[in-house]
Design a protein around this motif. Structure first.
Motif, short mmCIF file in Angstrom:
data_model
loop_
_atom_site.label_atom_id
_atom_site.label_comp_id
_atom_site.label_asym_id
_atom_site.label_seq_id
_atom_site.Cartn_x
_atom_site.Cartn_y
_atom_site.Cartn_z
N GLY A 176 -8.08 11.86 -30.31
CA GLY A 176 -7.14 11.93 -31.41
C GLY A 176 -7.76 12.73 -32.54
N VAL A 227 1.48 23.44 -19.64
CA VAL A 227 1.95 23.76 -18.29
C VAL A 227 2.37 25.23 -18.25
CG1 VAL A 227 3.64 23.19 -16.52
CG2 VAL A 227 2.71 21.38 -17.99
N GLY A 261 5.30 10.15 -32.08
CA GLY A 261 4.16 10.89 -31.58
C GLY A 261 4.54 11.84 -30.48
N GLY A 262 3.60 12.62 -30.07
CA GLY A 262 3.86 13.66 -29.09
C GLY A 262 3.52 13.28 -27.68
N GLY A 263 3.32 11.98 -27.43
CA GLY A 263 2.98 11.57 -26.07
C GLY A 263 1.56 11.90 -25.70
N CYS A 264 0.70 12.00 -26.73
CA CYS A 264 -0.67 12.39 -26.44
C CYS A 264 -1.53 11.20 -26.04
CB CYS A 264 -1.28 13.09 -27.65
SG CYS A 264 -1.27 12.06 -29.10
N GLY A 265 -1.05 9.97 -26.28
CA GLY A 265 -1.82 8.81 -25.90
C GLY A 265 -3.01 8.56 -26.79
N CYS A 266 -3.02 9.13 -27.99
CA CYS A 266 -4.21 9.03 -28.83
C CYS A 266 -4.01 8.09 -30.01
CB CYS A 266 -4.59 10.41 -29.33
SG CYS A 266 -3.21 11.28 -30.06
N SER A 310 -7.08 -1.17 -0.21
CA SER A 310 -6.30 0.02 -0.61
C SER A 310 -6.35 0.22 -2.11
CB SER A 310 -4.86 -0.09 -0.13
OG SER A 310 -4.25 -1.23 -0.69
N PRO A 339 -3.43 11.67 -19.48
CA PRO A 339 -3.07 12.11 -20.84
C PRO A 339 -2.92 13.62 -20.97
CG PRO A 339 -4.80 10.46 -20.94
CD PRO A 339 -4.59 10.78 -19.48
N TYR A 340 -3.76 14.37 -20.23
CA TYR A 340 -3.72 15.83 -20.35
C TYR A 340 -2.58 16.44 -19.53
CZ TYR A 340 -6.62 15.02 -16.21
OH TYR A 340 -7.12 14.56 -15.03
N GLN A 341 -1.87 15.61 -18.75
CA GLN A 341 -0.75 16.13 -17.95
C GLN A 341 0.60 15.82 -18.60
OE1 GLN A 341 -1.73 13.97 -14.38
NE2 GLN A 341 -2.53 15.80 -13.38
N ARG A 342 0.58 15.31 -19.83
CA ARG A 342 1.83 14.86 -20.44
C ARG A 342 2.72 16.01 -20.91
NH1 ARG A 342 -0.51 9.33 -23.16
NH2 ARG A 342 -0.86 8.35 -21.16
N GLY A 343 2.24 17.24 -20.72
CA GLY A 343 3.09 18.39 -20.96
C GLY A 343 4.31 18.36 -20.06
N TYR A 344 4.13 17.77 -18.85
CA TYR A 344 5.28 17.66 -17.93
C TYR A 344 6.34 16.73 -18.52
CZ TYR A 344 2.24 19.79 -14.44
OH TYR A 344 1.42 20.64 -13.78
N GLN A 392 -9.33 11.23 -21.81
CA GLN A 392 -8.59 9.98 -21.98
C GLN A 392 -7.46 10.06 -22.99
OE1 GLN A 392 -9.52 6.91 -20.24
NE2 GLN A 392 -10.48 8.52 -19.04
N ALA A 393 -7.43 11.12 -23.80
CA ALA A 393 -6.40 11.26 -24.82
C ALA A 393 -6.30 12.72 -25.22
CB ALA A 393 -6.74 10.40 -26.04
N MET A 394 -5.21 13.06 -25.88
CA MET A 394 -5.02 14.44 -26.38
C MET A 394 -4.79 14.38 -27.88
SD MET A 394 -5.27 16.83 -24.05
CE MET A 394 -4.28 18.22 -24.53
N ALA A 451 0.83 -1.21 0.00
CA ALA A 451 0.00 0.00 0.00
C ALA A 451 0.87 1.26 0.00
CB ALA A 451 -0.93 -0.01 1.21
N VAL A 457 0.91 16.59 -30.83
CA VAL A 457 1.19 16.64 -32.27
C VAL A 457 -0.09 16.69 -33.13
CG1 VAL A 457 2.31 15.44 -34.18
CG2 VAL A 457 3.44 15.57 -31.96
N LEU A 488 -4.83 -5.05 1.34
CA LEU A 488 -4.28 -4.69 0.03
C LEU A 488 -5.42 -4.42 -0.96
CD1 LEU A 488 -1.82 -4.39 -1.82
CD2 LEU A 488 -1.94 -6.83 -2.26
N TRP A 535 2.19 20.70 -27.02
CA TRP A 535 3.01 19.49 -27.13
C TRP A 535 2.25 18.33 -27.79
CZ3 TRP A 535 0.18 16.02 -24.39
CH2 TRP A 535 -0.59 16.50 -23.33
N LYS A 543 -4.10 22.78 -22.34
CA LYS A 543 -3.50 21.94 -21.30
C LYS A 543 -1.98 22.11 -21.23
CE LYS A 543 -5.15 20.01 -18.87
NZ LYS A 543 -5.55 20.66 -17.60
#
Lengths: 72, 164
Positions: B143, B90, A66-71, B7, A25-30, B123-125, A14, B60, B4, B58, B88
């Motif tokens: 996408g 930073v 890709g740009g790490g957008c997860g799409c 949690s 996905p929307y935090q991947r700017g980091y 869920q995606a950008m 734990a 594409v 476990l 960022w 989105k």
């Protein structure tokens, strides 16, 4: 004794799970920040990858497109 | 073992359900990107067909989606289409640099605390949510390609013809 060990294992699991930081996905700017790159110089990274591919007769596995957008 | 399992369940329970077609438009508001003092409530567009698009410098595929959305916004604005771009990035400077290359005329909002993205459970950008005049999410796009643009234009035309 076995029950005690199971509880300790559960508590450790734990604690470890609490240390994970999922990146939405929307935090991947980091992750796209230059200081998050494994190799800060993109040109050097590309040259090393090309040399590695030539010497090992294999390519890929270093990164994904890709740009790490997860799409995709 | 029960601890476990408990949690893990606790960790999972915090996840919001992703907005799907048929869901109401989440009642959230955000500050405009260029005028931080001006809050923009998504609910204020009730009666219009709304496309809520999550984008970032960022991302594409956003280089394809943003010009396409601008074209659709210009074409259908007079018929009742509203587009809202939720940024989105930073760093605000990254968004500004992107917008210098891809200028858009529809409203853009910032989402620094992720409140809007969490409300939609993005869920995606990029992710886009096409909402009808009654405030119901009808189509979700994750996408963006040229095929998405063609499908989206057809969906917008269908929804614009529907009454409020």
């Amino acid at each position: 004794m076995r029950i005690g060990a199971a509880w300790i294992l559960a508590a450790v699991a734990a604690l470890l799970a609490g240390g994970c930081a999922p990146v939405a996905p929307y935090q991947r700017g980091y992750l796209a920040r230059p200081d998050m790159a494994l190799e800060e110089n993109a040109g050097t990274a590309k040259a090393l990858e090309k040399t590695f591919a030539a010497k090992e007769a294999a390519s890929g596995g270093a990164s994904v497109g890709g740009g790490g957008c997860g799409c995709n | 073992m029960r601890a476990l399992a408990a949690s893990i369940l606790f960790a999972l329970s915090g996840a919001a359900a992703a907005v799907q077609p048929g869901d109401p438009l989440p009642a959230v508001s955000a500050r405009e990107l260029e005028a931080p003092a001006a809050p923009l409530a998504l609910g204020s567009f009730r009666g219009s067909v709304v496309y809520v698009d999550f984008w970032a410098s960022w991302c594409v595929p956003c280089r394809v989606s943003m010009p396409a959305l601008e074209r659709m916004y210009r074409k259908y604005r007079g018929l009742g289409l509203r587009v809202v771009g939720v940024n989105k990035d930073v760093a605000h400077a990254d968004a500004e640099r992107f917008l210098k290359r891809v200028a858009v005329s529809f409203p853009l909002v910032a989402d620094g605390d992720d409140a809007v993205a969490r409300a939609f459970d993005v869920q995606a950008m990029p992710s886009g949510y096409l909402v009808d005049r009654r405030g119901v999410v009808r189509y979700v796009h994750r996408g963006f390609t040229d095929e998405t643009a063609a499908a989206l234009a057809a969906e917008i035309e269908i929804l614009l013809k529907e009454g409020g």
